[in-house]
Scaffold this motif. Structure first.
Motif, mmCIF file in Angstrom:
data_model
loop_
_atom_site.group_PDB
_atom_site.id
_atom_site.type_symbol
_atom_site.label_atom_id
_atom_site.label_comp_id
_atom_site.label_asym_id
_atom_site.label_seq_id
_atom_site.Cartn_x
_atom_site.Cartn_y
_atom_site.Cartn_z
ATOM 1 N N PHE A 1 2.737 2.372 -4.913
ATOM 2 C CA PHE A 1 3.849 2.565 -3.919
ATOM 3 C C PHE A 1 3.212 2.927 -2.442
ATOM 4 C CE2 PHE A 1 2.859 6.677 -5.860
ATOM 5 C CZ PHE A 1 2.786 7.518 -4.819
ATOM 6 N N MET A 2 2.139 3.212 -2.445
ATOM 7 C CA MET A 2 1.538 3.552 -1.020
ATOM 8 C C MET A 2 1.432 2.259 -0.204
ATOM 9 S SD MET A 2 -0.835 6.737 -1.998
ATOM 10 C CE MET A 2 -1.768 6.837 -0.051
ATOM 11 N N SER A 3 1.290 1.016 -0.621
ATOM 12 C CA SER A 3 1.142 -0.119 -0.001
ATOM 13 C C SER A 3 2.147 -0.827 -0.052
ATOM 14 C CB SER A 3 -0.135 -1.091 -0.440
ATOM 15 O OG SER A 3 0.328 -1.339 -1.732
ATOM 16 N N GLU A 4 2.463 -1.585 0.907
ATOM 17 C CA GLU A 4 3.840 -2.487 1.449
ATOM 18 C C GLU A 4 3.461 -3.940 1.179
ATOM 19 O OE1 GLU A 4 6.763 -3.453 4.943
ATOM 20 O OE2 GLU A 4 5.557 -1.526 4.979
ATOM 21 N N LYS A 5 4.000 -4.598 0.151
ATOM 22 C CA LYS A 5 3.632 -6.030 0.177
ATOM 23 C C LYS A 5 4.785 -6.924 0.868
ATOM 24 C CE LYS A 5 1.363 -5.159 -4.174
ATOM 25 N NZ LYS A 5 1.128 -5.595 -5.664
ATOM 26 N N LYS A 6 4.091 -7.884 1.568
ATOM 27 C CA LYS A 6 5.283 -8.695 2.291
ATOM 28 C C LYS A 6 4.631 -10.094 1.671
ATOM 29 C CE LYS A 6 5.978 -6.109 6.092
ATOM 30 N NZ LYS A 6 6.007 -5.775 7.645
ATOM 31 N N SER A 7 5.826 -10.978 1.473
ATOM 32 C CA SER A 7 5.440 -12.443 1.054
ATOM 33 C C SER A 7 5.597 -13.236 2.249
ATOM 34 C CB SER A 7 6.514 -12.780 0.025
ATOM 35 O OG SER A 7 6.457 -12.066 -1.077
ATOM 36 N N ASP B 1 7.972 -0.008 -15.802
ATOM 37 C CA ASP B 1 6.632 0.403 -16.265
ATOM 38 C C ASP B 1 6.053 1.605 -15.420
ATOM 39 O OD1 ASP B 1 4.026 0.625 -16.888
ATOM 40 O OD2 ASP B 1 3.426 -1.504 -16.637
ATOM 41 N N PRO B 2 5.637 2.693 -15.720
ATOM 42 C CA PRO B 2 5.175 3.841 -15.122
ATOM 43 C C PRO B 2 4.058 3.627 -14.057
ATOM 44 C CG PRO B 2 5.155 4.195 -17.583
ATOM 45 C CD PRO B 2 5.632 2.906 -17.595
ATOM 46 N N SER B 3 3.423 2.223 -14.222
ATOM 47 C CA SER B 3 2.398 2.093 -13.484
ATOM 48 C C SER B 3 2.812 1.464 -12.407
ATOM 49 C CB SER B 3 1.269 0.824 -14.141
ATOM 50 O OG SER B 3 2.195 -0.395 -14.527
ATOM 51 N N GLU B 4 4.046 1.302 -11.981
ATOM 52 C CA GLU B 4 4.682 1.185 -10.887
ATOM 53 C C GLU B 4 4.678 2.328 -9.831
ATOM 54 O OE1 GLU B 4 8.634 -0.555 -11.061
ATOM 55 O OE2 GLU B 4 8.123 -1.818 -12.939
ATOM 56 N N VAL B 5 4.335 3.403 -10.485
ATOM 57 C CA VAL B 5 4.336 4.577 -9.764
ATOM 58 C C VAL B 5 2.890 5.149 -9.635
ATOM 59 C CG1 VAL B 5 5.117 7.038 -9.517
ATOM 60 C CG2 VAL B 5 6.753 5.187 -10.315
ATOM 61 N N PHE B 6 2.286 5.063 -10.832
ATOM 62 C CA PHE B 6 0.766 5.582 -11.022
ATOM 63 C C PHE B 6 0.347 4.580 -11.977
ATOM 64 C CE2 PHE B 6 -2.690 8.003 -12.805
ATOM 65 C CZ PHE B 6 -3.340 8.210 -11.902
ATOM 66 N N ARG B 7 -0.999 4.273 -11.661
ATOM 67 C CA ARG B 7 -1.814 3.196 -12.337
ATOM 68 C C ARG B 7 -3.205 3.768 -12.755
ATOM 69 N NH1 ARG B 7 -1.747 -1.497 -9.199
ATOM 70 N NH2 ARG B 7 0.500 -1.706 -10.022
ATOM 71 N N ALA B 8 -3.341 3.984 -14.115
ATOM 72 C CA ALA B 8 -4.495 4.548 -14.605
ATOM 73 C C ALA B 8 -5.691 3.297 -14.677
ATOM 74 C CB ALA B 8 -4.343 5.237 -16.053
ATOM 75 N N PRO B 9 -6.636 3.231 -14.693
ATOM 76 C CA PRO B 9 -7.196 4.658 -14.840
ATOM 77 C C PRO B 9 -7.790 4.952 -13.598
ATOM 78 C CG PRO B 9 -8.986 2.588 -15.304
ATOM 79 C CD PRO B 9 -7.344 2.163 -15.044
#
Length: 176
Positions: A84-90, A140-148
């Protein structure tokens, strides 16, 4: 023995924020376990702190942003862990996605969240984690925090793949 001397001789702490469902997380955890057994055989150089299905606390997040982003590797690992800290633009043709720097980034200064803002992010992760255990999770929780995410708190180093973990462990291999 003074308190300083006791602290000076205490082993470093390496935390792994781990998701056992992800193969990459399992790989890093196995490498860390093997290093723990091999490198700590004669002297306790570090201890492993396993954080399964957890994300860093607000204080830990602030430490990571303030202390572990001095190089490109640290910044890259944190951006991977916090999507979530990066902004993706298409682009118009949708064939390219450009990742913009995290919100508030100027040079190496990253925007940190207030404790209240981070609490919302943390609560969202916990909610998505609980929801992911249902039959049909919406997100998916990895949308907020992605392990590892592996953190050596003493060296101010982070790792998110095998190469960066080997770099993190290099200090301990040299001090045997």
């Amino acid at each position: 023995m003074s308190l300083f001397k006791t602290l000076q001789n205490s082993p470093a702490t390496i935390s792994i924020f781990h998701n056992k469902k992800l193969p990459a997380s399992g790989t890093l955890y196995r490498i860390l376990e093997k290093a723990d057994n091999k490198l700590n055989a004669s002297t306790q150089q570090f201890q492993v702190d396993l954080m399964t299905d957890k994300m860093p606390t607000f204080d830990q997040f602030q430490f990571l942003v303030n202390s572990c982003t001095a190089d490109e590797q640290g910044r890259s690992v944190l951006l991977d862990a916090y999507p979530f800290m990066s902004e993706k633009k298409s682009s118009k043709d949708r064939s390219k996605v450009t990742v913009q720097p995290p919100v508030g980034v100027q040079g190496t200064n990253w925007k940190t969240f207030t404790e209240g803002e981070y609490a919302i992010v943390h609560d969202a992760f916990e909610h998505l984690l609980a929801e992911s255990k249902s039959d049909n999770p919406d997100h998916d929780p990895s949308e907020v925090f992605r392990a590892p995410l592996v953190v050596d708190w003493d060296q101010c180093l982070v790792a998110g793949d095998v190469t960066s973990l080997e770099h993190l462990l290099a200090k301990y291999q040299g001090s045997k």
